[in-house]
Design a protein around this motif. Structure first.
Motif, mmCIF file in Angstrom:
data_model
loop_
_atom_site.group_PDB
_atom_site.id
_atom_site.type_symbol
_atom_site.label_atom_id
_atom_site.label_comp_id
_atom_site.label_asym_id
_atom_site.label_seq_id
_atom_site.Cartn_x
_atom_site.Cartn_y
_atom_site.Cartn_z
ATOM 1 N N SER A 29 97.587 49.691 34.951
ATOM 2 C CA SER A 29 97.153 48.828 36.020
ATOM 3 C C SER A 29 95.742 49.140 36.456
ATOM 4 C CB SER A 29 98.102 48.946 37.190
ATOM 5 O OG SER A 29 98.480 50.267 37.397
ATOM 6 N N GLN A 38 99.015 49.996 43.969
ATOM 7 C CA GLN A 38 99.339 49.312 42.727
ATOM 8 C C GLN A 38 100.850 49.423 42.505
ATOM 9 O OE1 GLN A 38 96.901 51.076 39.651
ATOM 10 N NE2 GLN A 38 95.150 51.251 41.022
ATOM 11 N N THR A 329 100.900 35.965 28.382
ATOM 12 C CA THR A 329 101.095 35.980 29.828
ATOM 13 C C THR A 329 102.200 35.003 30.194
ATOM 14 O OG1 THR A 329 98.772 36.520 30.190
ATOM 15 C CG2 THR A 329 99.975 35.594 32.052
ATOM 16 N N GLY A 332 101.736 34.399 36.544
ATOM 17 C CA GLY A 332 100.915 35.309 37.331
ATOM 18 C C GLY A 332 100.503 36.525 36.528
ATOM 19 N N THR A 333 100.913 37.710 36.987
ATOM 20 C CA THR A 333 100.521 38.956 36.328
ATOM 21 C C THR A 333 101.647 39.537 35.478
ATOM 22 O OG1 THR A 333 101.172 40.177 38.311
ATOM 23 C CG2 THR A 333 98.853 39.533 38.126
ATOM 24 N N SER A 334 102.656 38.749 35.153
ATOM 25 C CA SER A 334 103.718 39.213 34.268
ATOM 26 C C SER A 334 103.379 38.844 32.822
ATOM 27 C CB SER A 334 105.064 38.604 34.662
ATOM 28 O OG SER A 334 105.013 37.192 34.571
ATOM 29 N N TYR A 379 105.457 43.581 34.612
ATOM 30 C CA TYR A 379 104.898 42.928 35.794
ATOM 31 C C TYR A 379 103.968 43.924 36.452
ATOM 32 C CZ TYR A 379 104.338 41.100 40.471
ATOM 33 O OH TYR A 379 103.779 40.645 41.641
ATOM 34 N N ASP A 380 102.709 43.538 36.651
ATOM 35 C CA ASP A 380 101.720 44.430 37.218
ATOM 36 C C ASP A 380 100.893 43.645 38.222
ATOM 37 O OD1 ASP A 380 99.759 46.189 37.865
ATOM 38 O OD2 ASP A 380 99.264 46.763 35.825
ATOM 39 N N GLU A 381 101.085 43.912 39.476
ATOM 40 C CA GLU A 381 100.414 43.156 40.531
ATOM 41 C C GLU A 381 98.898 43.270 40.467
ATOM 42 O OE1 GLU A 381 99.848 40.668 43.701
ATOM 43 O OE2 GLU A 381 101.657 41.050 42.527
ATOM 44 N N ASN A 382 98.407 44.297 39.771
ATOM 45 C CA ASN A 382 96.967 44.561 39.799
ATOM 46 C C ASN A 382 96.241 44.154 38.529
ATOM 47 O OD1 ASN A 382 96.867 46.220 42.443
ATOM 48 N ND2 ASN A 382 98.596 47.021 41.278
ATOM 49 N N GLN A 383 96.935 43.498 37.602
ATOM 50 C CA GLN A 383 96.257 43.065 36.390
ATOM 51 C C GLN A 383 95.590 41.711 36.604
ATOM 52 O OE1 GLN A 383 98.911 43.198 33.025
ATOM 53 N NE2 GLN A 383 98.111 45.195 32.445
#
Length: 383
Positions: A29, A38, A329, A332-334, A379-383
């Motif tokens: 991340s 993160q 992808t 979103g960020t998943s 799933y990474d909220e910060n990517q």
């Protein structure tokens, strides 16, 4: 800031006072506008086809992706991570995990599990860190950490190939203890660590072990890393019986290509017999991002355990692994990563061999061909 690919935990009741639960590891991340926090999740499942037969068997000697001719939920993980920086000097890592890959890390009763090992194995990280305002910045960390030893991660999605190398399975994926890291120069950093056992879920004794790391980046793209582990891994704690282990990694990266080579060697004199045991391994990783979602990776490797000190069997193993990857992808960020991997392994020596998936004689065969189909969801909220 990306989570580091490896970090190993030692075990020892004497270090219990150092532990502060809290850390995680999973998909890599990068910091975003979340106040430095993160978080993310990771799921890894596979089906392994042993081309030598259709009987469901265990991959002999292997500690990860062990089930052959069967569906395998290898690893699930979620994490929360805050790296320390100059604006907020305290950091935290907390992660939870489960799956067949983690179950294989648990020691048997004969290996004297650390009290609470079953509970501890559920945590992928549990540590706190602090960035001290000293020179170029001194980072202090204590708890259950990702191991500083090794090139490959416990989490397959962070590695060039899906299955891990033999040398990765027999060096620590996690460690428990405390460490300090410092950037000596712009291209040279050093770390010192006070650790519990090499196998972090087992308990050998209260006496601490020691680790060190030097990381040198001579020019853009190149990194040379030297990791060391030294300490008593038997009930007999005299210096002559201490385990010594060296892990050397040379790596070159560009936007599209990765090349890396590692060499491990370890030795330990057995107090019961006086035998000076030795083991060593080496692997070469290459990964090419072809275009868009497509990548290819190749890894030849060897692992020599003539005394059966690490694998439990006197054997010499060679393997080659070829991996194709498609990553897309989702929302979103998943992201979803699909990997198909072929590998050939050979094990020779007095106790070498793999279980015969055909179910007939002989019970052991010197070589096996495996075909893996894997799905990795992140799933990474910060990517």
């Amino acid at each position: 800031m990306a989570l580091s690919p490896r970090l190993c935990p030692p075990s020892g009741a004497s270090l219990a006072g150092l532990l502060v639960l809290g850390v995680a590891s999973g998909a890599q991340s990068a910091a975003a506008d979340t106040g430095g926090w993160q978080y993310g999740a990771y799921l890894d499942v596979s089906y392994a086809d042993d081309l030598g037969g259709d009987r469901t068997i265990e991959w002999r000697s292997k500690l990860t992706t062990r089930r052959l001719n069967a569906f395998d939920p290898n690893m699930g993980m979620m994490y929360l991570y805050k790296p320390p920086d100059e604006s907020s000097r305290w950091g935290l890592e907390l992660g939870l995990q489960g799956g067949d890959d983690m179950d294989a890390q648990k020691p048997s009763k004969s290996q004297n599990p650390l009290p609470g090992a079953d509970v501890l194995s559920v945590f992928s990280r549990a540590n706190v860190s602090y960035l001290a305002d000293i020179g170029n910045g001194l980072k202090l960390q204590a708890g259950l950490m990702n191991s500083f030893i090794g090139f490959e991660s416990m989490y397959a999605g962070q590695n060039p190939n899906y299955t891990r190398s033999w040398m990765a399975d027999y060096s620590p994926y996690f460690l428990i203890g405390a460490g300090a890291e410092y950037a000596v120069l712009g291209n040279l950093s050093a770390g010192l660590y006070l650790l519990s056992d090499y196998d972090y879920l087992a308990f050998v004794g209260d006496q601490p072990k020691y680790g060190a790391q030097l990381k040198w980046r001579p020019q853009a793209g190149w990194t040379l890393t030297q990791n060391l582990f030294f300490g008593p891994e038997q009930k007999e704690t005299a210096l002559s019986y201490w385990r010594g282990f060296s892990d050397t990694i040379l790596e070159w990266r560009s936007d599209e290509i990765l090349l890396a080579m590692a060499y491990d060697i370890g030795t330990q004199k057995l107090a019961t017999s006086g035998l000076q045991t030795v083991w060593m391994g080496s692997a070469i990783w290459s990964r090419w991002h072809i275009d868009g979602p497509w990548s290819l990776a190749l890894r030849p490797e060897i692992y020599w355990d003539p005394d059966g000190q690490l694998t439990g069997l006197e054997q010499f193993i060679s393997a080659v692994t070829l991996t194709s990857e498609y990553r897309t992808t989702l929302v979103g960020t998943s992201a979803a990563t699909v990997r198909m991997e072929f590998r050939h392994d050979t094990s020779i020596g007095p106790e070498g061999g793999f279980f015969n998936a055909a179910g007939n004689q002989p019970l052991l065969v010197p070589g096996q061909n495996l075909l893996f189909f894997a799905l990795i969801l992140t799933y990474d909220e910060n990517q």
